[in-house]
Scaffold this motif. Sequence first.
Motif, mmCIF file in Angstrom:
data_model
loop_
_atom_site.group_PDB
_atom_site.id
_atom_site.type_symbol
_atom_site.label_atom_id
_atom_site.label_comp_id
_atom_site.label_asym_id
_atom_site.label_seq_id
_atom_site.Cartn_x
_atom_site.Cartn_y
_atom_site.Cartn_z
ATOM 1 N N ASP A 249 17.944 17.860 -9.790
ATOM 2 C CA ASP A 249 17.998 18.808 -11.301
ATOM 3 C C ASP A 249 19.440 19.219 -11.651
ATOM 4 N N GLN A 250 20.221 18.533 -10.883
ATOM 5 C CA GLN A 250 21.790 19.116 -11.283
ATOM 6 C C GLN A 250 22.532 18.092 -12.259
ATOM 7 N N ASP A 251 23.552 18.616 -12.789
ATOM 8 C CA ASP A 251 24.411 17.785 -13.563
ATOM 9 C C ASP A 251 24.917 16.688 -13.044
ATOM 10 N N PRO A 252 24.744 15.572 -13.826
ATOM 11 C CA PRO A 252 25.195 14.301 -13.340
ATOM 12 C C PRO A 252 26.784 14.266 -12.768
ATOM 13 N N ILE A 253 26.892 13.435 -11.878
ATOM 14 C CA ILE A 253 28.119 13.419 -11.110
ATOM 15 C C ILE A 253 28.887 12.133 -11.400
ATOM 16 N N PRO A 254 30.121 12.075 -11.930
ATOM 17 C CA PRO A 254 30.681 10.780 -12.052
ATOM 18 C C PRO A 254 31.285 10.208 -10.673
ATOM 19 N N ALA A 255 31.503 8.912 -10.570
ATOM 20 C CA ALA A 255 32.001 8.065 -9.453
ATOM 21 C C ALA A 255 32.528 6.904 -9.857
ATOM 22 N N ASP A 256 33.282 6.408 -8.921
ATOM 23 C CA ASP A 256 33.850 5.001 -9.031
ATOM 24 C C ASP A 256 32.944 4.107 -8.052
ATOM 25 N N VAL A 257 32.531 4.695 -7.027
ATOM 26 C CA VAL A 257 31.698 4.033 -6.013
ATOM 27 C C VAL A 257 30.370 4.548 -5.566
ATOM 28 N N LEU A 258 29.385 4.316 -5.368
ATOM 29 C CA LEU A 258 28.144 4.807 -4.979
ATOM 30 C C LEU A 258 27.736 4.046 -3.842
ATOM 31 N N LEU A 259 28.027 4.418 -2.607
ATOM 32 C CA LEU A 259 27.533 3.742 -1.435
ATOM 33 C C LEU A 259 26.106 4.248 -0.831
ATOM 34 N N ILE A 260 25.128 3.634 -0.698
ATOM 35 C CA ILE A 260 23.930 3.797 -0.239
ATOM 36 C C ILE A 260 23.858 3.692 1.208
ATOM 37 N N ALA A 261 23.419 4.637 1.652
ATOM 38 C CA ALA A 261 23.585 4.769 3.510
ATOM 39 C C ALA A 261 22.188 5.533 3.895
ATOM 40 N N THR A 262 20.865 4.973 3.447
ATOM 41 C CA THR A 262 19.768 5.521 3.552
ATOM 42 C C THR A 262 18.941 4.995 4.712
ATOM 43 N N GLY A 263 19.574 4.298 5.729
ATOM 44 C CA GLY A 263 18.889 3.433 6.775
ATOM 45 C C GLY A 263 18.902 2.053 6.576
ATOM 46 N N ARG A 264 18.287 1.438 7.697
ATOM 47 C CA ARG A 264 18.196 0.060 7.751
ATOM 48 C C ARG A 264 16.882 -0.385 8.151
ATOM 49 N N ARG A 265 16.317 -1.590 7.580
ATOM 50 C CA ARG A 265 15.222 -2.047 7.914
ATOM 51 C C ARG A 265 15.344 -3.563 8.489
ATOM 52 N N PRO A 266 14.133 -3.677 9.720
ATOM 53 C CA PRO A 266 14.219 -4.818 10.251
ATOM 54 C C PRO A 266 14.156 -6.030 9.270
ATOM 55 N N LYS A 267 15.216 -7.047 9.610
ATOM 56 C CA LYS A 267 15.237 -8.187 8.596
ATOM 57 C C LYS A 267 14.077 -9.272 8.808
ATOM 58 N N THR A 268 12.786 -9.013 8.744
ATOM 59 C CA THR A 268 11.996 -9.799 9.034
ATOM 60 C C THR A 268 11.348 -10.545 8.173
ATOM 61 N N ASP A 269 11.682 -10.124 6.692
ATOM 62 C CA ASP A 269 10.807 -10.824 5.446
ATOM 63 C C ASP A 269 10.962 -12.404 5.596
ATOM 64 N N GLY A 270 9.863 -12.949 5.345
ATOM 65 C CA GLY A 270 10.033 -14.591 5.310
ATOM 66 C C GLY A 270 10.326 -15.193 6.591
ATOM 67 N N LEU A 271 10.284 -14.695 7.656
ATOM 68 C CA LEU A 271 10.716 -15.193 8.956
ATOM 69 C C LEU A 271 9.659 -15.975 9.385
ATOM 70 N N GLY A 272 8.289 -16.063 9.097
ATOM 71 C CA GLY A 272 7.148 -17.068 9.495
ATOM 72 C C GLY A 272 6.505 -16.536 10.462
ATOM 73 N N LEU A 273 6.705 -15.186 11.121
ATOM 74 C CA LEU A 273 6.145 -14.683 12.205
ATOM 75 C C LEU A 273 4.468 -14.709 12.011
ATOM 76 N N GLU A 274 4.050 -14.832 11.095
ATOM 77 C CA GLU A 274 2.365 -14.930 10.897
ATOM 78 C C GLU A 274 2.054 -16.071 11.265
ATOM 79 N N SER A 275 2.797 -17.041 11.403
ATOM 80 C CA SER A 275 2.313 -18.472 12.112
ATOM 81 C C SER A 275 2.205 -18.575 13.361
ATOM 82 N N ALA A 276 2.683 -17.488 14.009
ATOM 83 C CA ALA A 276 2.607 -17.510 15.618
ATOM 84 C C ALA A 276 1.586 -16.220 15.953
ATOM 85 N N GLY A 277 0.798 -15.677 15.054
ATOM 86 C CA GLY A 277 -0.009 -14.712 15.217
ATOM 87 C C GLY A 277 0.574 -13.290 15.424
ATOM 88 N N ILE A 278 1.743 -13.218 14.870
ATOM 89 C CA ILE A 278 2.633 -11.912 15.061
ATOM 90 C C ILE A 278 2.347 -11.016 13.867
#
Length: 449
Positions: A249-278
């Motif tokens: 609810d604060q006033d907008p903040i000016p920036a030149d760069v906005l770095l998103i560092a909110t965590g990491r997610r396993p890179k499993t999308d589209g890996l096809g693991l369901e074909s092996a029953g995983i």
Amino acid sequence: MADYDYDLFVIGAGSGGVRASRIAASHGARVAVAEEFRIGGTCVIRGCVPKKLLVYGSHFAEELQDAAHYGWSVEGMTFDWNVLRDTVLRDVDRLEAAYTTTLDNNKVDHFHERATVTGPHSVKLASGREITAQYILIAVGAWPVMPDFPGNEHCITSNEVFHLSSLPKRVIVQGAGYIAMEFAGIFNALGCHVTVVNRSETMLRGYDAALRDRLLQITMARGIEYKFNCPIKLVEKQVDGSLMVSVGDQDPIPADVLLIATGRRPKTDGLGLESAGITLGQGGEIPVDEYSKTACASIYAVGDVTDRVQLTPIAIREGHAVADTLFGGTLRKTHYDAVPSAVFSQPPLASVGLTEAQAREMFAGNVKIFTADFRPMKNVFASRHERGLYKLVVDAASDRVLGVHMIGPDSPEILQAVAIAVRAGLTKAEFDDTIALHPSMAEELVLMR
């Protein structure tokens, strides 16, 4: 196993995948690895290694300022972001070549393309080639999470931060985990105005509260601004290329760069693991047992793609253990107790074992806390009045040291040796019986009473 093209096929040539490939090959296995980006993985290419080099580079701002108090006159100091950036990227190239040489020297075939699983013993390359293997190891790591809000296409993650064309004057970092705090420290030291915004009120969740509080105090004194309980609502690109960021609810903040560092997610999308029953977990992670085996008996997974500890040394240990288990004739698993970790913030902090809160919960409050709150000698001549803080968490009944937590110069370097003592189950009395190395910051570890 001669009925298969390879004994082991590894998807992902990061720290865990390369270690597993090398060790399996040393045991006589026929090994291949597929990597869709660059050999070396997150840590080497766009993670802890280049980030640590940026930390080193940013430290010179502080060292050069302090030099005058030690009699050195340094005139005409300037900083060139392009020089630091390009030097770091050249070292990344060197390390990638070294990792590639390691695979070649161990006769590991490598394919520079994406691979997906098509069954318990088969993978398919992006080029269309199908390959069979007795065992498959998934070591594709994790990927930065990009929150969903209008204008997120104008943001960058830790993947892109190493390639900035120029040093920004104003940086907003979303998140308050170790990646966020490390880059906030880097940009702050290089003279950028840094604002850390976080959707909650907690920074560095999982670290001891005393260290978190001390880091917050020091970094605020260094000029980093914090806005807690402020989720980003909107990012608008301005005519001049800058950003206007609406948070909470604060006033907008000016920036030149906005770095998103909110965590990491396993890179499993589209890996096809369901074909092996995983079946993947809720966060996209691959469930595994204590030997890194998935629900499919011929497929294993190590590193950040699982739901265990997301640290490079852990991925390396897991990959090594899988190779020994499958081809070395030795059942081997990785132990996750007393894992040391560090945040290369400025100043850095490091921890091993239980925090005070964890120990009080596990031991029904029957713990003793010892602290050393001191001003590092190197800061005495400097204009900064920053103080280091070391903390021992001890089981009152057995006198065993359950955890060590440190913030101050060189804390990660000091902690590695202390982690051996915690892993070995040494007592506070044994710490006290060790002669101090004077004068040093590390001596505080054996002088707490």
